[in-house]
Design a protein around this motif. Structure first.
Motif: not given
Length: 649
Positions: A421-428, A446-455, A461-466
């Protein structure tokens, strides 16, 4: 790909300086090295259909060295019998979309034999094991033309040849006697009873030719690159023919290869060639509308019309007004820009004069990128480390967070089960980071800033999550750290933070939604044990695309306080479901005089939940007295006890 000079010179004629040819090819076509009678060419994938063979590379050499002639294969039409091919063998192609061209010929009464030394030497140099004359001739023609062929023993085919999809679970026995399980996406060549080849990849031992073979069916086809790629990768069955079909094969080259191998078999092994070619038809003409002014627009070069025509003729491109008729084997030529590139590379890139534009343009950083950098710098300043991770996770993690993020984008043809799966959040990603580092650190920030995607509405639709994670041995510090980080973040970027309690499998009761932004929570004991965590974990996830809409990035100057600040702390017991956010909001409504800030200092649980809150008082015009502050604190105490039913400590 390596070629022998003596093989190339059969098509190019004698060339005295092959090092110069290699240098010219490197400049105009492909990176090339020459040593000891061998030329090693790095052929680009889009040029594989025409240039990855002796005929194609010879033509490219003649082209870039300005030789007027074109390389040709020796082919003489064989004497055909009166018996027709289609009368001897019926071919049914059920997959006209995925197998647009399926040519075939039948030869009867030939005499197969071991390959002579010259043929053995040839096929072994180009990476094949010598089998017998028939098989080696088919490999020789593939190296000559770039089109794979397959030869079947006609006596081992039952009645007809069918091009179809495999059935789920159907077995295929390869030439080396290995058994493969197929599915309904695989293309096969079959007769009435069995599979006789895995299309474009490998033949079957059930229909292979040997020294006893007398009658043959020769296949020359064009298979879907996507279908061949998927089957080859799934079965881990990688062959030279599969490699070529994945990069496309020209129909005209496939037809040429069939005629060439028929001619060679007839010369060396005899036999009777039946009349007609199965699947034979006129090749479609590839043409493109071309605006000749595009050459100057793209390159800045103003070329003479005669020179342009000369270059087009050398490329075997016919001009009819503003319509160009393209060579059938140059599948890479698709757009007018491709034509311009061909003209310029043959004219010589070095003749393009450099042009420097001395103008100044306003530049700016894209808004989201600038905002993400500000968030990143904030977390680095407060002692967090940035994590970088793959953008994929497995089904187990998807099911874990499905409750909060139900929509996930499933990956077609993932490289492994861990990347399904393409990440829809950054928890995993963050949980995995903590798991891998927990034995080396007592605390993990730790922190991470990255794009996530959902339908959303059948669109991706792609978004940036923290994502933020804090891990510690002491469970009481987790919630305090998360709340502190969120408070600092809201103060830094000037936005109101509103927490709403919610219950989830991941966090149990210790979780809160950040209204409209995301969530925070502490991993339950069950989840810690399930994922083998030695540390307690707290997680924050924020949708940065939503956060950027409400933050105020303008910095307002505030003078240093010149009068004294007075602080008062209150400690009290509250019900477990009452939050600091709710208490703070209610006290603000009281309109307490001189109250500037409310801070959460401490939180712990005994029989009840205990909070310590600090109230900060300040006046911009004078020093406050203790009596004034005590009066306001008394007002707060009465409200806490009478209205919110707290128990003061």
């Amino acid at each position: 790909m390596k070629f022998r000079i003596k093989d190339l010179e059969k098509y190019t004629g004698k060339i005295s300086n092959w090092q110069k040819v290699a240098d010219t090819l490197t400049l105009k076509s492909f990176e090339t090295n020459y040593t000891d009678g061998i030329i090693d060419v790095d052929i680009l994938p889009n040029r594989y259909p025409d240039a990855s063979c002796l005929l194609g590379l010879a033509n490219e050499i003649l082209l870039v060295t300005n030789k007027p002639r074109r390389a040709k294969l020796e082919i003489k039409k064989p004497k055909e019998s009166k018996e027709k091919t289609e009368g001897k063998l019926k071919v049914v192609n059920e997959l006209s979309d995925e197998v647009p061209y399926y040519f075939g010929r039948v030869i009867l009464g030939l005499k197969n034999q071991p390959s002579p030394s010259w043929l053995k030497e040839f096929v072994e140099f180009y990476g094949f094991r010598s089998i017998n004359f028939l098989v080696d001739l088919s490999n020789l023609v593939m190296i000559e033309t770039g089109a794979p062929l397959h030869i079947f023993d006609l006596d081992k085919i039952n009645d007809q040849v069918i091009v179809r999809k495999a059935k789920d679970g159907e077995k295929f026995i390869s030439l080396d006697r290995k058994v493969y399980n197929l599915n309904k996406e695989d293309i096969v060549i079959a007769d009435r009873n069995k599979i006789i080849a895995l299309a474009g990849i490998n033949g079957s031992s059930l229909s292979e030719v040997d020294l006893n073979t007398k009658n043959i069916f020769i296949e020359a086809a064009v298979f879907s690159p996507e279908a061949i790629y998927k089957t080859s990768r799934r079965l881990n069955l990688k062959t030279t023919s599969a490699f070529r079909f994945e990069r496309k094969v020209s129909p005209s080259r496939s037809r040429l290869a069939l005629e060439r191998v028929t001619y060679l078999i007839n010369i060396y092994l005899g036999g009777v060639v039946l009349a007609g070619i199965i699947g034979d038809r006129k090749m479609p003409i590839r043409q493109i509308k071309f605006d000749f002014s595009l050459i100057e627009k793209i390159s800045g070069l103003r070329l003479d019309n005669k020179l342009i025509k000369k270059i087009l003729d050398s490329l075997n491109i016919k001009k009819n007004g503003n319509i160009l008729i393209l060579p059938s084997d140059r599948l890479d030529l698709q757009t007018p820009e491709d034509i311009v590139e061909e003209i310029i590379r043959l004219y010589d890139y070095n003749k393009i004069k450099p042009f420097y534009e001395y103008s100044f343009h306003r530049t700016s950083i894209e808004k989201h990128l600038e905002f993400n950098n500000l968030i990143k710098n904030f977390f680095l300043k407060v002692g967090y480390f940035e994590g970088y991770n793959y953008s994929f996770f497995n089904k187990e993690y998807y099911l874990l967070i499905k409750e909060m993020y139900p929509s996930a984008v499933k990956v077609y043809n993932p490289i492994s089960e861990d990347h399904e799966y393409f990440q829809n959040n950054l928890i995993p990603s963050l949980l995995k980071n903590v798991y891998l580092n927990q034995f080396n650190f007592k605390k993990i920030r730790l922190f991470q800033i990255d794009k996530v995607a959902c339908e959303e509405n059948e669109k991706i639709v792609e978004k940036y999550h923290l994502g933020v994670v804090y891990a510690d041995k002491d469970p009481e510090l987790i919630l305090k750290e998360l709340k502190g980080i969120l408070t600092k973040l809201s103060n830094e970027f000037n936005f109101n933070l509103e927490l709403v309690k919610f219950h989830s499998t991941l966090f149990g009761k210790i979780g809160a939604r950040l209204r409209g932004l995301g969530f925070m929570g502490v991993l339950t004991k069950n989840m810690q044990e399930k994922f083998d965590f030695d540390l307690n974990l707290g997680i924050i996830e924020i949708d940065l695309d939503e956060l950027i809409k409400i933050v105020n990035l303008r910095k307002m100057f505030q003078p240093i306080p010149i009068f004294s600040v007075i602080e008062r702390d209150l400690s009290f017991f509250v019900e477990n479901d009452m939050t600091f956010s709710e208490i703070s909001k209610q006290i603000r409504k009281l309109k307490v005089n001189f109250l500037k800030e409310i801070k959460l200092i401490d939180i712990y649980f005994i029989a009840k939940k205990s909070l310590t809150i600090r109230f900060v008082f300040y006046s911009e015009s004078r020093n406050l007295t203790n009596e004034e502050v005590d009066k306001e604190i008394e007002k707060i105490k009465i409200y806490l006890v009478d209205t919110l039913k707290v128990e003061l400590r």
